[in-house]
Design a protein around this motif. Structure first.
Motif, short mmCIF file in Angstrom:
data_model
loop_
_atom_site.label_atom_id
_atom_site.label_comp_id
_atom_site.label_asym_id
_atom_site.label_seq_id
_atom_site.Cartn_x
_atom_site.Cartn_y
_atom_site.Cartn_z
N VAL A 12 -3.90 -6.68 7.79
CA VAL A 12 -3.30 -7.35 8.71
C VAL A 12 -2.14 -6.24 9.22
CG1 VAL A 12 -1.30 -8.97 8.61
CG2 VAL A 12 -3.19 -9.49 7.20
N ARG A 13 -1.91 -6.59 10.55
CA ARG A 13 -0.78 -5.60 11.30
C ARG A 13 -0.34 -6.71 12.40
NH1 ARG A 13 -0.83 0.42 13.70
NH2 ARG A 13 0.90 0.52 14.56
N GLY A 14 0.76 -6.89 12.43
CA GLY A 14 1.55 -7.82 13.38
C GLY A 14 0.91 -9.21 13.54
N PRO A 43 3.26 0.15 10.00
CA PRO A 43 3.67 1.57 9.60
C PRO A 43 4.74 1.70 8.59
CG PRO A 43 3.77 1.21 12.12
CD PRO A 43 3.20 0.00 11.40
N GLU A 44 5.24 0.67 8.55
CA GLU A 44 6.25 0.40 7.39
C GLU A 44 5.92 -0.78 6.79
OE1 GLU A 44 10.40 0.49 8.91
OE2 GLU A 44 10.29 2.69 9.63
N ALA A 45 5.89 -0.88 5.31
CA ALA A 45 5.70 -2.12 4.81
C ALA A 45 6.43 -3.35 5.00
CB ALA A 45 5.93 -1.97 3.19
N SER A 46 5.79 -4.37 5.58
CA SER A 46 6.19 -5.52 6.05
C SER A 46 5.95 -6.62 5.14
CB SER A 46 5.80 -5.84 7.60
OG SER A 46 4.44 -6.00 7.64
N LEU A 47 5.18 -6.67 4.47
CA LEU A 47 4.63 -7.90 3.61
C LEU A 47 5.19 -7.68 2.20
CD1 LEU A 47 0.89 -8.38 4.46
CD2 LEU A 47 2.59 -9.71 5.36
N GLY A 48 5.85 -9.03 1.80
CA GLY A 48 6.33 -8.99 0.49
C GLY A 48 5.39 -9.58 -0.44
N ASP A 49 5.59 -9.66 -1.56
CA ASP A 49 4.67 -10.47 -2.67
C ASP A 49 4.06 -11.78 -2.17
OD1 ASP A 49 4.91 -8.23 -4.21
OD2 ASP A 49 6.51 -9.43 -5.58
N LEU A 50 2.68 -11.82 -2.45
CA LEU A 50 2.26 -13.32 -2.01
C LEU A 50 1.33 -13.72 -3.47
CD1 LEU A 50 0.62 -12.19 1.37
CD2 LEU A 50 2.56 -13.78 0.94
N ASP A 51 1.63 -14.90 -3.53
CA ASP A 51 0.90 -15.48 -4.71
C ASP A 51 -0.75 -15.31 -4.54
OD1 ASP A 51 0.73 -17.16 -6.94
OD2 ASP A 51 0.17 -18.78 -6.17
N GLY A 52 -1.20 -14.75 -5.92
CA GLY A 52 -2.67 -14.68 -6.04
C GLY A 52 -3.16 -13.49 -5.19
N VAL A 53 -2.46 -12.80 -4.62
CA VAL A 53 -2.72 -11.75 -3.74
C VAL A 53 -2.50 -10.25 -4.16
CG1 VAL A 53 -2.67 -10.96 -1.28
CG2 VAL A 53 -2.60 -13.35 -1.65
N ARG A 54 -3.43 -9.25 -4.02
CA ARG A 54 -2.89 -7.85 -4.41
C ARG A 54 -2.95 -7.34 -2.95
NH1 ARG A 54 -6.17 -3.48 -5.17
NH2 ARG A 54 -8.24 -4.81 -5.02
N ILE A 55 -1.91 -6.60 -2.78
CA ILE A 55 -1.37 -5.96 -1.32
C ILE A 55 -1.61 -4.43 -1.90
CG2 ILE A 55 0.23 -5.69 0.19
CD1 ILE A 55 1.57 -8.52 -0.43
N ARG A 61 -2.83 2.96 9.91
CA ARG A 61 -4.09 3.89 9.88
C ARG A 61 -4.96 3.31 10.77
NH1 ARG A 61 -5.39 5.62 4.12
NH2 ARG A 61 -7.48 6.45 5.33
N GLY A 62 -4.80 1.90 11.01
CA GLY A 62 -5.84 1.25 11.89
C GLY A 62 -6.79 0.31 11.08
N PRO A 63 -7.48 -0.70 11.76
CA PRO A 63 -8.08 -1.88 10.74
C PRO A 63 -9.26 -1.28 10.10
CG PRO A 63 -8.76 -1.81 13.27
CD PRO A 63 -7.39 -0.78 13.19
N TYR A 64 -9.91 -0.09 10.51
CA TYR A 64 -11.11 0.12 9.84
C TYR A 64 -10.79 1.04 8.66
CZ TYR A 64 -14.10 -2.21 13.01
OH TYR A 64 -14.72 -3.54 13.70
#
Length: 310
Positions: A12-14, A43-55, A61-64
């Protein structure tokens, strides 16, 4: 049947606003995945904690590269790749993972339906349906492959080929071809829609996507030329200009007349032009960077990326 440990990897990005819908669909699977991995590629961490998800974080660096980080962080036997626009139907994971009970299966996917929408870009994407299996299996310009919005891969095969090439576009084809080229294994396709996909709203984003497909098609042909991939010359500039003028006039006329269906159809045809422009631009850059290279052999007319109109 042997129980296979599964992971879903989602870069995920944007597109954080799209993420909730994808996660909701993943949580509704008949066969829950054992490890749900969201790779934050901001580029800078934008997602917080999500239930049942490991982030995990890939820092832009790009999608791949993000997908590589995701699957390498898991010990799953089968990795299911998708993106924020993917909406897997409830039987998706169960049906794809079942294919891997056959030891010869290395890759699996299903039909994808690009959903309709209210915007012009969404309507054109729905018209084009560029993720249909026939575009990837029946009409590839080289070997069959599957897109990473709906791709399951055996972990041992990811390890064997070193994962994805970390490019902007085309990494899905490159991975599938590496897996299929050197091993006695096969690709399994479920001939049923198990995945819906939310299209881009803006016409500009839709055309940019197809422009990238043209660029990646050129690069894939070059990269796989030693293995027999057909080469192709870009379309001449004058016919491209004429096509652009013709399409522009018809788009304008349809917009003025309020013919929305015609407008979406003409925009979907413009995707083919965007593809050709991307291919031509990539070819020009390649020739500029390799002035002493021999001419590229041509094998018929240029074949477009999946879903492109002729």
């Amino acid at each position: 049947m042997t129980a296979l440990r599964t992971a879903a990897v989602l870069p995920v990005r944007g597109h954080a606003r799209l993420l909730d819908g994808c996660l909701e669909a993943l949580r509704a699977q008949h066969l829950p995945v054992d490890d749900l991995v969201v790779v934050d590629d901001s580029p800078e961490a934008s997602l917080g904690d999500l239930d049942g998800v490991r982030i995990v974080r890939s820092h832009g660096r790009g999608p791949y590269a993000a997908r590589n980080l995701g699957w390498r962080s898991s010990d799953a036997d089968v990795v299911l790749f998708l993106d924020a626009r993917s909406r897997p139907r409830p039987s998706w994971s169960e049906r794809l993972v079942a294919e891997f009970q056959d030891d010869t299966v290395a890759l699996a996917g299903s039909e994808v339906d690009v959903l309709p929408g209210e915007s012009l870009g969404a309507r054109a994407s729905h018209e084009q349906q560029f993720f249909r299996l026939r575009n990837y299996l029946a009409n590839p310009f080289f070997l069959p492959y599957l897109p990473t919005c709906n791709l399951a891969v055996r972990r041992s095969d990811l390890d064997a080929v070193g994962g994805f090439s970390e490019v902007r576009s085309g990494g899905d084809a490159d991975l599938c071809w590496k897996v299929l080229s050197d091993r006695e294994c096969r690709l399994a396709a479920v001939q049923e829609v198990l995945m819906d996909w939310v299209p881009r709203d803006k016409a500009r984003d839709y055309l940019e996507q197809n422009y990238r497909y043209g660029r990646s098609n050129h690069q894939l042909r070059l990269d796989w030329r030693p293995r027999g991939a057909a080469q192709a010359d870009p379309k001449p500039l004058l016919p491209l200009i004429k096509s652009g003028v013709w399409l522009g006039a018809h788009v304008l006329t349809a917009r003025i007349s309020g013919r929305d269906d015609d407008l979406a159809r003409y925009l979907s045809w413009s995707a083919g032009l965007a593809f050709d422009v991307g291919f031509r631009r990539a070819h020009s850059e390649w020739r500029h960077d390799t002035p002493t290279s021999p001419p590229v052999p041509v094998d018929g007319a240029l074949e477009r990326a999946p879903g492109q109109a002729r």
